[in-house]
Write an enzyme that holds these catalytic residues in place. Structure first.
Site, short mmCIF file in Angstrom:
data_model
loop_
_atom_site.label_atom_id
_atom_site.label_comp_id
_atom_site.label_asym_id
_atom_site.label_seq_id
_atom_site.Cartn_x
_atom_site.Cartn_y
_atom_site.Cartn_z
N TYR A 20 0.81 -1.22 0.00
CA TYR A 20 0.00 0.00 0.00
C TYR A 20 0.84 1.27 0.00
CZ TYR A 20 -3.50 -3.44 1.38
OH TYR A 20 -4.33 -4.55 1.42
N ASP A 21 0.32 2.27 -0.72
CA ASP A 21 0.92 3.60 -0.74
C ASP A 21 0.11 4.59 0.10
OD1 ASP A 21 2.84 2.75 -2.70
OD2 ASP A 21 1.25 2.94 -4.21
N ASN A 22 -1.17 4.28 0.27
CA ASN A 22 -2.10 5.19 0.96
C ASN A 22 -2.81 4.45 2.08
OD1 ASN A 22 -1.89 7.24 -1.36
ND2 ASN A 22 -2.72 5.45 -2.40
N ARG A 54 1.08 7.93 2.19
CA ARG A 54 0.14 9.04 2.35
C ARG A 54 -0.91 8.65 3.38
NH1 ARG A 54 -3.32 11.96 -2.45
NH2 ARG A 54 -3.65 9.79 -3.01
N ARG A 241 -3.97 0.13 -4.17
CA ARG A 241 -2.78 0.48 -3.37
C ARG A 241 -3.15 1.29 -2.13
NH1 ARG A 241 1.77 -2.04 -3.90
NH2 ARG A 241 2.86 -0.16 -3.18
#
Length: 300
Positions: A20-22, A54, A241
């Site tokens: 994951y990015d968020n 984020r 993501r």
């Protein structure tokens, strides 16, 4: 059906974070309980930021505006910006402004606290009711004659109102009897978790209006699609993501699942381990851990 996987090791945390990015976080029951910061929650948020993730904080609590929430975070030693917070009061204001394109000459009749008022004002939307002290009283015989549909009111917006009374409900109902009047709710949660207990939620404020008007409000809080659409439009993230982190199955986890996000459940709030392991559970997360702070602890 395969049950959710519990994260208990450093390797499992690293694998989880790589996907994951968020991260979307619920607040009460995940980061804090009432006014008490949960163990190593701050350190986990700092760690995620350091890894370039984020962070977005999504809450159904409509009593506080984004600005008020930043102050609460700061008081607990966590620095966030208002732009990272997406509350149900703000969601309702954005929905009215951007989606409905609410007429500038119309007003919103608010059942709720200052958080709703601040967010409506931030979008340039006129309102009445809310925290107006003149409405914090018993209804009188004169009121029964005086309360009539107000042609300037285009929407009734119901949130958690800590000073709800028969007078306010009467004003709302009379205006909802006009079919063209929008009926919105910041959220329809049955309970409000705080200080380690469950109190009546925003859904209990609009419930009498639902019963009396025979109308259902559009909910702008978790797990509604309307709120997810607003969040996705604002932050423009890839759902695959992105992970929703929460303590409540019927709002947080369902919100994430319905939006196509990954889901992480923590055991520090409303629902417990037995709830997600129940073979008859309607909603279960992909993964879970004892508390959010486990991310920091397992990596260190």
């Amino acid at each position: 059906m395969t049950g959710p996987a519990k994260i208990t090791s450093k390797a499992e945390v690293e694998e989880f974070l790589s996907k994951y990015d968020n991260f979307l976080f619920d607040c009460d029951g995940v980061i804090w309980q009432g006014d008490v910061l949960l163990p190593h929650a701050k350190e986990t948020l700092d760690l995620l930021r350091a890894k370039g993730k984020r962070l977005i904080f999504v809450t159904n609590n409509s009593t506080k505006s984004r600005k008020a929430y930043t102050k609460k975070f700061s008081k607990l030693g966590i620095e966030v910006t208002p732009e990272e917070i997406f509350g149900s009061a703000y969601s309702a204001a954005v929905y009215l402004k951007k989606v409905v394109k609410f007429p500038a000459d119309k007003k919103v009749l608010v059942l709720g606290e200052s958080g709703i008022e601040e967010e409506l004002a931030s979008e340039g939307i006129q309102f009445i009711g809310g925290t107006d002290p003149s409405l914090r009283r018993d209804i009188t015989s004169e009121d029964y004659d005086a309360i009539v549909p107000d042609p300037t009111i285009g929407c009734v917006l119901s949130g958690l109102d800590l000073h709800i009374n028969y007078l306010k409900l009467s004003m709302a109902l009379i205006n909802l009897q006009v079919p063209e009047t929008l009926f919105l709710a910041t959220n329809i949660d049955s309970t409000y978790p705080t200080h380690g207990k469950l109190f009546p939620g925003a859904g209990t404020i609009c419930a009498p209006l639902v019963l009396a008007s025979k109308r259902q409000p559009i909910s702008l809080g978790k797990p509604s699609k309307a709120m997810m659409d607003c969040v996705k439009a604002k932050f423009e993230f890839d759902p695959v993501r992105t992970c929703m982190v929460g303590d409540r199955l019927d709002t947080d986890i369902r919100f994430g699942q319905d939006g196509g996000l990954g889901t992480l459940f923590v055991l520090t709030g409303v629902h417990k381990e037995s709830d997600i392991l129940d073979e008859n559970a309607d909603t279960v997360p992909q993964q879970y851990m004892t508390k959010l702070g486990d991310i920091f602890e397992l990596l260190n």
